[in-house]
Design an enzyme around this catalytic site. Structure first.
Site, PDB file in Angstrom:
ATOM      1  N   ASP A  67       1.472 -33.810  45.302  1.00 35.98           N
ATOM      2  CA  ASP A  67       0.475 -34.681  44.676  1.00 35.98           C
ATOM      3  C   ASP A  67       1.178 -35.743  43.825  1.00 35.98           C
ATOM      4  O   ASP A  67       2.222 -36.248  44.212  1.00 35.98           O
ATOM      5  CB  ASP A  67      -0.475 -33.826  43.830  1.00 35.98           C
ATOM      6  CG  ASP A  67      -1.894 -34.362  43.812  1.00 35.98           C
ATOM      7  OD1 ASP A  67      -2.122 -35.413  43.194  1.00 35.98           O
ATOM      8  OD2 ASP A  67      -2.781 -33.733  44.419  1.00 35.98           O
ATOM      9  N   HIS A 100      -3.940 -36.565  38.577  1.00 33.10           N
ATOM     10  CA  HIS A 100      -4.598 -35.837  39.657  1.00 33.10           C
ATOM     11  C   HIS A 100      -3.889 -34.533  39.997  1.00 33.10           C
ATOM     12  O   HIS A 100      -4.519 -33.486  40.149  1.00 33.10           O
ATOM     13  CB  HIS A 100      -4.698 -36.718  40.903  1.00 33.10           C
ATOM     14  CG  HIS A 100      -5.477 -36.110  42.018  1.00 33.10           C
ATOM     15  ND1 HIS A 100      -4.878 -35.461  43.076  1.00 33.10           N
ATOM     16  CD2 HIS A 100      -6.807 -36.029  42.243  1.00 33.10           C
ATOM     17  CE1 HIS A 100      -5.810 -35.017  43.904  1.00 33.10           C
ATOM     18  NE2 HIS A 100      -6.986 -35.348  43.419  1.00 33.10           N
ATOM     19  N   ASN A 197     -13.625 -37.572  51.871  1.00 32.75           N
ATOM     20  CA  ASN A 197     -14.714 -37.874  50.932  1.00 32.75           C
ATOM     21  C   ASN A 197     -15.619 -39.015  51.377  1.00 32.75           C
ATOM     22  O   ASN A 197     -16.236 -39.676  50.568  1.00 32.75           O
ATOM     23  CB  ASN A 197     -14.135 -38.252  49.555  1.00 32.75           C
ATOM     24  CG  ASN A 197     -13.586 -37.057  48.809  1.00 32.75           C
ATOM     25  OD1 ASN A 197     -13.902 -35.912  49.115  1.00 32.75           O
ATOM     26  ND2 ASN A 197     -12.744 -37.313  47.831  1.00 32.75           N
ATOM     27  N   SER A 261     -10.817 -32.647  47.098  1.00 32.52           N
ATOM     28  CA  SER A 261      -9.558 -32.284  46.433  1.00 32.52           C
ATOM     29  C   SER A 261      -9.737 -31.006  45.630  1.00 32.52           C
ATOM     30  O   SER A 261      -8.926 -30.082  45.696  1.00 32.52           O
ATOM     31  CB  SER A 261      -9.111 -33.395  45.481  1.00 32.52           C
ATOM     32  OG  SER A 261      -8.632 -34.505  46.165  1.00 32.52           O
TER      33      SER A 261
END
Length: 455
Positions: A67, A100, A197, A261
Site C-alpha cells: 500500500d 491509506h 469501487n 479496500s
C-alpha cells in the site's frame, strides 16, 4: 512494456461526516461511550470480535500490506509493524504520508490504546504482525513492476497473507505482476484483493487474477454496497461502508471511509485468524474454510457463487469453529478464471450479463438468446436440485462441502491514483469528524438469520 507506467490505481474511499443516528438500518439503544472512534466501529458488534478472539487473534501470523506504507508509530499499531520495504525507492516503508496503508493495517491488526486498549481502532486480528510494503507515495502511482517486487519480497519474508488494496483497469497487468501473484500462490500465501469501487460489472486486476480472493463490500445492513463492483469471480464480501480506521495523514489520527479496500482488509484479517488456529492448512484450504463458513443471511441468492456476494459474507467465528473438511491442498480458487461457467444462468457475455442484472437493461439478442436461455434453464434446474439437497443435508455447509468447490474468480479493490480518473462519487479521505455525542451500538445480524448452508 507498461512496467514503467502508472498502470494501477488505489480505490478512493467515500468519506465524510455521516450522522449515524437515523442513517443506520441496524441500530439499538445508544449506550455510554468510552471512546468515540471505538464506538464508530460498527463491525465490532456485527462480527462479535470478542467471541472470535476466544478462538484466535492472529498470533504468529504475518500479513503483508502492499500500500502507501504503514506508520508503526500510530498508537493503535505500536509493536505490530515490522520493518518492511519501500519498493518505490523514495523512503521508509513506515513513512505513510497518505494514510491509506496505515488505515488498512489498523483494520487488520490494530490493538487500540489507552486503558485496557479501549480507545482507538481495534483490528479483527490484533495479534497478527504487519509487514509494510510501500508501493506508492501518493496512493496514485502503483506501478506493476514495483508492487510485483513488493509481493515477491513479502513472500520471501514469510508473509502468510498479502493484502492488496489497490486496483487497475480491466486489462491485464504486466507479466511480472501476474508472475508475482503466481509466486505467492506457489509459496502457500493467501492473496486478497478487491473487486472495485465503480458499482459496475467486471472485476479489476489484481483481484481478477486466478487464485486471488476477490472481495466486495457490504454496508451496515449487510447488503452489497452500491459502489462495489460485481460479476463472475467475486469470492467473498465483508463490511466496507462507514468504516472508522487509523489515518496518520489527518491531525486526529483517524478517518472514516467506505470502499472495497476496507472489506479486503477484513477478509485478510479473517484469513490471518484461520492461519493462526489451523497452521497445518494450506493457503487454499484456508480460503476453502472462509468460503464454506460464509453466509447469505436472508438475501435472495439463486446460485452460488453469486455475482454480487460471491460465496457470501464472511463469518470469522464460523470459519474458526465449524467442522469443515480440509479439501484439496490447492483450494477452490486454484486454476480459476472468470468464465461463463460461473455465470448466473444466461448465455450472454460475462460483463453484459452482470450489467443486465444490475441495471435491468433489456436484451436484444433475439432468437439466439432465447435458445441459449432455454438451455440455461435446464442447467439452472439441475443446479437448483443439487443446492436444495445440500441445504437439506446441512452439516459442513458451503458450496461443495465435500471437497472440490467449483472454481471461482478472484479480486478485490482499494483506492485511486494520480493520472487516472477517480471512481465516481468517491472523494479522498477526510479527517475524522468531531464527536457529536453518543453513537448507536449495533446488534449482531449474523445471529438473526441462518446461513445459507444449514447452520
Amino acid at each position: 512494456m507498461r512496467s514503467k507506467e502508472l498502470v494501477v490505481k488505489r480505490f478512493w474511499s467515500t468519506t465524510g461526516v455521516v450522522a449515524l443516528t437515523g442513517a443506520l438500518l441496524l441500530t439499538s439503544a445508544p449506550t455510554a461511550s468510552a471512546d468515540y472512534v471505538r464506538d464508530k466501529q460498527w463491525v465490532i458488534d456485527v462480527i462479535n470480535f470478542k467471541k472470535v478472539w476466544a478462538e484466535s487473534q492472529g498470533e504468529g501470523v504475518t500479513v503483508a500490506v502492499v500500500d502507501t506504507g504503514v506508520d508503526g508509530s500510530h498508537p493503535d499499531l505500536t509493536g505490530q509493524v515490522l520493518k518492511g520495504m519501500d519498493v518505490t525507492g523514495s523512503g521508509d516503508a513506515q513513512n505513510d504520508t497518505n494514510g491509506h496503508g496505515t488505515g488498512m493495517a489498523s483494520l487488520i491488526a490494530g490493538h487500540g490504546h489507552g486503558t485496557n486498549n479501549s480507545e482507538g481502532v481495534i483490528g479483527l486480528a490484533p495479534k497478527a504482525k504487519i509487514l509494510p510494503i510501500k508501493a506508492s507515495s501518493t496512493g496514485d502511482d502503483y506501478r506493476d513492476d514495483q508492487w510485483a517486487e513488493g509481493v515477491r519480497y513479502a513472500v520471501d519474508q514469510g508473509a502468510d497473507v498479502i493484502n492488496l488494496s489497490f486496483g487497475g483497469s480491466s486489462t491485464s497487468p504486466d507479466p511480472e505482476a501476474t508472475e508475482a501473484i503466481k509466486y505467492a500462490l506457489q509459496h502457500n500465501v493467501v492473496v486478497v484483493s478487491g473487486t472495485g469501487n465503480d458499482g459496475t460489472a467486471g472485476l479489476e486486476y489484481p483481484a481478477k487474477l486466478p487464485g486471488v480472493v476477490a472481495v466486495g463490500a457490504v454496508d451496515e445492513s449487510l447488503k452489497v454496497w452500491k459502489n462495489s463492483n460485481f460479476g463472475p469471480g467475486v469470492t467473498l464480501t465483508a463490511p466496507g461502508v462507514n468504516i472508522a480506521r487509523a489515518d496518520t495523514s489527518e491531525a486526529s489520527g483517524y478517518a472514516e471511509g467506505s470502499g472495497v479496500s476496507d472489506a479486503t482488509a477484513y477478509v485478510s484479517a479473517a484469513a490471518a485468524l484461520v492461519r493462526a488456529k489451523y497452521p497445518d492448512l494450506t493457503a487454499g484450504q484456508v480460503i476453502n474454510r472462509l468460503i464454506k463458513s460464509a453466509t447469505f443471511l436472508d438475501h435472495d441468492v439463486k446460485k452460488v457463487p453469486d455475482e454480487e456476494y460471491g460465496y457470501g459474507i464472511i463469518r470469522p467465528y464460523a470459519a474458526l469453529t465449524r467442522d469443515i473438511p480440509k479439501g484439496p491442498k490447492q483450494g477452490p480458487l486454484a486454476q480459476s478464471a472468470p468464465s461463463t461457467s460461473t455465470n448466473s444462468g444466461t448465455a450472454s457475455d460475462d460483463d453484459s450479463t452482470s450489467q443486465a442484472k444490475k441495471k435491468k437493461k433489456k436484451s436484444s439478442s433475439g432468437s439466439i438468446l432465447l435458445i441459449a436461455g432455454i438451455a440455461a434453464v435446464v442447467v439452472v434446474i439441475g443446479i437448483a436440485a443439487v443446492v436444495i439437497r445440500s441445504r437439506r443435508n446441512g452439516g459442513n455447509g458451503g458450496p461443495g462441502s465435500g471437497g472440490g468447490t467449483p472454481p471461482a474468480g478472484t479480486g478485490y479493490p482499494p483506492q485511486p491514483p494520480t493520472g487516472y480518473q477517480p471512481y465516481p462519487n468517491t472523494p479522498p479521505s477526510q479527517g475524522y469528524p468531531a464527536p457529536p455525542g453518543q453513537s448507536p451500538q449495533h446488534p449482531n445480524p449474523y445471529a438473526q438469520q441462518p446461513p445459507h448452508q444449514g447452520q
